[in-house]
Design a protein around this motif. Structure first.
Motif, PDB file in Angstrom:
ATOM      1  N   LEU A 143       5.809  -2.528  -3.061  1.00 14.06           N
ATOM      2  CA  LEU A 143       5.198  -2.164  -1.971  1.00 14.06           C
ATOM      3  C   LEU A 143       3.764  -3.026  -2.524  1.00 14.06           C
ATOM      4  CD1 LEU A 143       6.158  -0.772   0.722  1.00 14.06           C
ATOM      5  CD2 LEU A 143       5.545  -2.777   0.771  1.00 14.06           C
TER       6      LEU A 143
ATOM      7  N   MET B 100       4.245   1.922  -4.834  1.00 16.13           N
ATOM      8  CA  MET B 100       5.404   2.208  -3.760  1.00 16.13           C
ATOM      9  C   MET B 100       6.547   1.594  -3.499  1.00 16.13           C
ATOM     10  SD  MET B 100       3.012   3.142  -1.100  1.00 16.13           S
ATOM     11  CE  MET B 100       4.004   3.527   0.582  1.00 16.13           C
ATOM     12  N   THR B 101       6.989   1.985  -2.840  1.00 17.48           N
ATOM     13  CA  THR B 101       8.314   1.281  -2.431  1.00 17.48           C
ATOM     14  C   THR B 101       9.713   1.555  -1.557  1.00 17.48           C
ATOM     15  OG1 THR B 101      10.539   0.147  -3.784  1.00 17.48           O
ATOM     16  CG2 THR B 101      10.532   2.905  -3.948  1.00 17.48           C
ATOM     17  N   VAL B 102      10.211   0.866  -1.019  1.00 15.70           N
ATOM     18  CA  VAL B 102      11.319   1.513   0.512  1.00 15.70           C
ATOM     19  C   VAL B 102      12.354   1.765  -0.222  1.00 15.70           C
ATOM     20  CG1 VAL B 102      11.824   0.592   2.866  1.00 15.70           C
ATOM     21  CG2 VAL B 102       9.568  -0.752   1.298  1.00 15.70           C
TER      22      VAL B 102
ATOM     23  N   GLY C 257      14.358   2.181   5.742  1.00 13.40           N
ATOM     24  CA  GLY C 257      13.561   1.597   5.695  1.00 13.40           C
ATOM     25  C   GLY C 257      13.589  -0.049   6.421  1.00 13.40           C
TER      26      GLY C 257
ATOM     27  N   TYR D  37       9.199   5.792   2.122  1.00 13.56           N
ATOM     28  CA  TYR D  37       8.303   5.336   1.106  1.00 13.56           C
ATOM     29  C   TYR D  37       7.682   5.762  -0.013  1.00 13.56           C
ATOM     30  CZ  TYR D  37       8.282   1.624   5.359  1.00 13.56           C
ATOM     31  OH  TYR D  37       8.238   1.205   6.892  1.00 13.56           O
TER      32      TYR D  37
END
Length: 278
Positions: free
Chosen positions: A167, A173-175, A179, A201
């Protein structure tokens, strides 16, 4: 799907007089997020939209709408001055306190917070009640379901591919799997390397990604930016070594609208490329 079927049955069985009353009572609509703006146009409500949020840029006609919301909040005085009959809000994305205030003042609000692909045609069917003709929305819902089923059949039982969805880079960051975009990747056979993260997140570091060894890295950021970030790990990370770093269309991917089908096609095609290289 059965729930959507009965929702459509209920809506289409509303007497013409009631349906006409709902449409006549709803002439001034404000949308408070880009995805609800897209959904309004897809449901045939575009001619009733009088204002929208920042970044409501699709379809092109939406770019002409006055802006009454952004990441900082809502322009309450302006919203009240516009005297909307209906507000389309993003549950969890728009400030709940300000929305509650608008409801207390007697303004009808429809909340949208799609969590599954099936929620997209459900929302279209719901919005059809407020259009002068419900047919465009119901036809759009039916078309979405039909195309989704075709894509499901085309991608059924394909080998899983471990992926990392990046992200941001500062911080990284990621999900997690709950999400919104995750079901798109999962639909295409993607396996989220951070699926079980407790946070929706999660903030992570590069070493955590390397340990999990994704076969492909996706990001909405420019591909050169992502490549530069992971270049130092080209010998340790299979996704980098095999040049499986791809930029995705952020609007298709992150907005739960009929254009989600385009995101599915893009992700499925790229995962097929990864499979072909193994």
């Amino acid at each position: 799907m059965r729930l959507l079927f009965w929702l459509v049955v209920i809506i289409t069985s509303i007497t013409p007089a009631i349906a006409s009353t709902l449409a006549q009572q709803t002439q001034r609509i404000i949308s408070l997020s880009p995805h609800t703006t897209e959904m309004a146009y897809a449901a045939g409500l575009g001619d009733k939209l009088i204002a929208a949020s920042a970044y409501s840029d699709y379809p092109p006609a939406a770019q002409q709408l006055e802006r009454v919301a952004n990441y900082r909040g809502l322009k309450m005085e302006r919203i009240l001055a516009l005297k909307p009959d209906l507000i389309l809000a993003w549950q969890g994305g728009n400030p709940s306190r300000e929305l509650a205030r608008l409801q207390q003042l007697g303004i009808k609000i429809i909340y949208s917070n799609p969590k599954t692909l099936a929620d997209i045609p459900k929302t279209l069917a719901q919005l059809s009640q407020y259009a002068d003709s419900p047919q465009p929305a119901l036809q759009a819902a039916a078309a979405f379901k039909h195309q989704l089923q075709q894509l499901k059949q085309a991608n059924h039982n394909k080998p899983k591919v471990r992926y990392f969805y990046q992200l941001g880079s500062a911080p990284l960051m990621t999900v997690a799997d709950k999400g919104w975009p995750s079901q798109i990747f999962r639909f295409c056979g993607g396996e989220n390397i951070f699926a079980n993260s407790r946070a929706a997140y999660p903030l992570i570091n590069q070493e955590q990604v390397v340990v999990r060894q994704p076969q492909v890295i996706f990001s909405p950021q420019p591909i050169t930016t992502t490549q530069q970030l992971w270049a130092p790990w080209q010998h340790q990370l299979i996704a980098v070594k095999q040049h499986h770093i791809y930029q995705l269309n952020a609007n298709w991917l992150n907005r739960p609208t009929p254009r989600t089908l385009l995101a599915i096609k893009q992700v499925c095609t790229l995962l097929d490329q990864v499979r072909d290289d193994h």
